[in-house]
Design an enzyme around this catalytic site. Structure first.
Site: not given
Length: 464
Positions: A76, A151, A175
């Site tokens: 990420k 996210s 997330s």
């Protein structure tokens, strides 16, 4: 691109595949699929090929390649990897190449994993969608009209579409579990402290992020989550909140499950309720004792999570000159709408009282888990929302938060949870989550394995 992480590592270790072959096939998959979904922000082509070639040389020389030998992963955009900038989705951070890897990345590299790309995310990860001004929107491969979740949406979509065997993201308010649920894959939100921070750099972080946000894996099988977590967990010299706790490969304790179809009684979509009951039946068939009983104070836990996260983050993000650069219009609007219906903890007594109340609810959940080692419930209580729903006003923000109430309860209490699919609910994946006691990752994974075994895998998927 259809093999799991365990299958790839096994075949690379015994010579049925080379790491270079694995990486080349996944890079080809990224080139073919990513233009349709925009999940991978940066393709790490040259670095990945070099790492694969070096691993193949080590194996040829008889060296131990590690438990993740040749496994292609995404990392990420807010986790430090020196191969590219750590942007957190912010245009002004596009050149922010870290001086060192995070400890989590170091562990994965040492275990033989090979990053093939970076996963997209919303600005600084504080939105339940995946869109930003630097890289743009990630597309849900099942339904482009709906959000991919956030996210860690880029990593979830990359794994679901076969561009990587696993992804590494983080979870502050669902997330990891939310985008995994939207994509039809699995994700593990570890207990607070089990996995070190996303950077070795010292940062001034709000208390809620320190105690409720964790790094964790996404994959296409529960066995892969277990494998990845086994590499990632453990205390770290750069993270004072990290801890070392043994991770067990199996669970032979009490097999009793508390099923909550409609947490806090705030309402649940019929299709979501069906998925929870299907998962409960799967656990019962696997020998678990299943009872429909409500865990304690989900309403208060969700309310306090929202109050603490809003009180700590919104002023920092919405006060001019406090944050080091501009945020996207969507993120600003979301936070403005979100705090409009939140009773902010604007006195020291109220703020301290919220943290004190957290201890009370943590104790109640500890006692509840002593009788019910697993809590089974929805990931979210409504269908994955349409794009733009979270920007349609304060009432929508409140409705969205309510549908995420069991997600954020696990964050608020620092508990481990696994999101696992239950097949298809119409044209989109359905799924549930299981929550275990603190440091009970092996318990949650055991229940998730039994749920997974009852339903056909739905990924990798070819996006439309």
């Amino acid at each position: 691109m259809k093999l799991t992480a365990m299958e790839i590592a096994s075949r690379v270790r015994d010579g049925r595949l080379t790491a270079s072959e694995v990486i080349d096939s996944h890079l080809d998959r990224i080139a073919s699929v990513n233009p349709k979904v925009n999940a991978v922000t940066v393709t790490l082509e040259s670095q990945a090929r070099s790492a694969a070639a070096a691993l193949d040389e080590r194996i040829a020389a008889g060296e131990e390649p590690g438990p993740l030998a040749g496994v292609p992963i995404t990392v990420k955009e807010n986790i430090d990897l020196t191969w590219s900038a750590t942007t957190s989705g912010l245009p002004f951070a596009a050149g922010n190449v870290p001086a060192s890897n995070s400890s989590v990345v170091d562990r994965l590299l040492a275990a033989g994993a090979i990053p093939v790309g970076r996963g997209n995310m919303p600005d600084i990860g504080l939105r339940w969608d995946t869109d930003n001004d630097l890289f743009g929107r990630t597309v849900n491969p099942w339904d482009p009209a709906r959000v991919p979740g956030g996210s860690s949406g880029g990593d979830a979509v990359a794994v679901a579409t076969g561009m990587a065997a696993a992804g590494i993201g983080n979870d502050y308010g669902g997330s990891l579990r939310l985008p995994a649920h939207a994509a039809g894959i699995v994700a593990l939100r570890p207990s607070a402290g089990r996995v070190p921070a996303p950077s070795k750099s010292v940062e001034l972080l709000p208390l809620s992020i320190q105690h409720m946000a964790v790094n964790g894996p996404l994959a296409r099988s529960v066995a892969d989550l277990d494998l990845l977590f086994g590499v990632m967990h453990g205390a770290d010299d750069f993270d004072p909140l990290s801890v070392s706790v043994p991770h067990y490969s199996s669970y032979d304790g009490v097999r009793r499950v508390a099923v909550t179809v409609d947490p806090a009684g705030w309402g649940v979509d019929p299709q979501v309720a069906l998925a929870v009951r299907d998962a409960a039946s799967a656990l019962a068939d696997a020998g678990w004792e299943v009872e429909e009983v409500a865990p304690p104070a989900v309403d208060r836990c969700a309310i306090l999570w929202r109050q603490l996260s809003s009180t700590e983050n919104a002023p920092m993000l919405l006060t001019p000159g406090v944050f080091p650069g501009p945020l996207s219009e969507g993120t600003v609007q979301y936070f403005q709408d979100n705090i409009a219906e939140v009773s902010l903890l604007d006195t020291s007594a109220a703020y301290q009282g919220a943290w004190a109340e957290r201890f009370v609810h943590a104790a109640a959940w500890r006692a509840f888990h002593a009788r019910y080692p697993v809590v089974l419930g929805p990931v979210i209580t409504q269908p994955v929302p349409l794009i733009g729903f979270d920007l349609s006003g304060p009432e929508a923000c409140t409705e969205l938060w309510k549908s995420h109430r069991l997600l954020v309860t696990a964050n608020f209490l620092g508990l481990p949870a696994v999101a696992v699919p239950t097949g298809m609910g119409g044209s989109r994946p359905s799924g549930v989550q299981v929550i275990a006691r603190q440091n009970g990752e092996h318990i949650a994974l055991a229940a998730a394995r039994d749920i997974e075994a009852a339903f056909p895998a739905v990924t990798p998927v070819d996006p439309a």
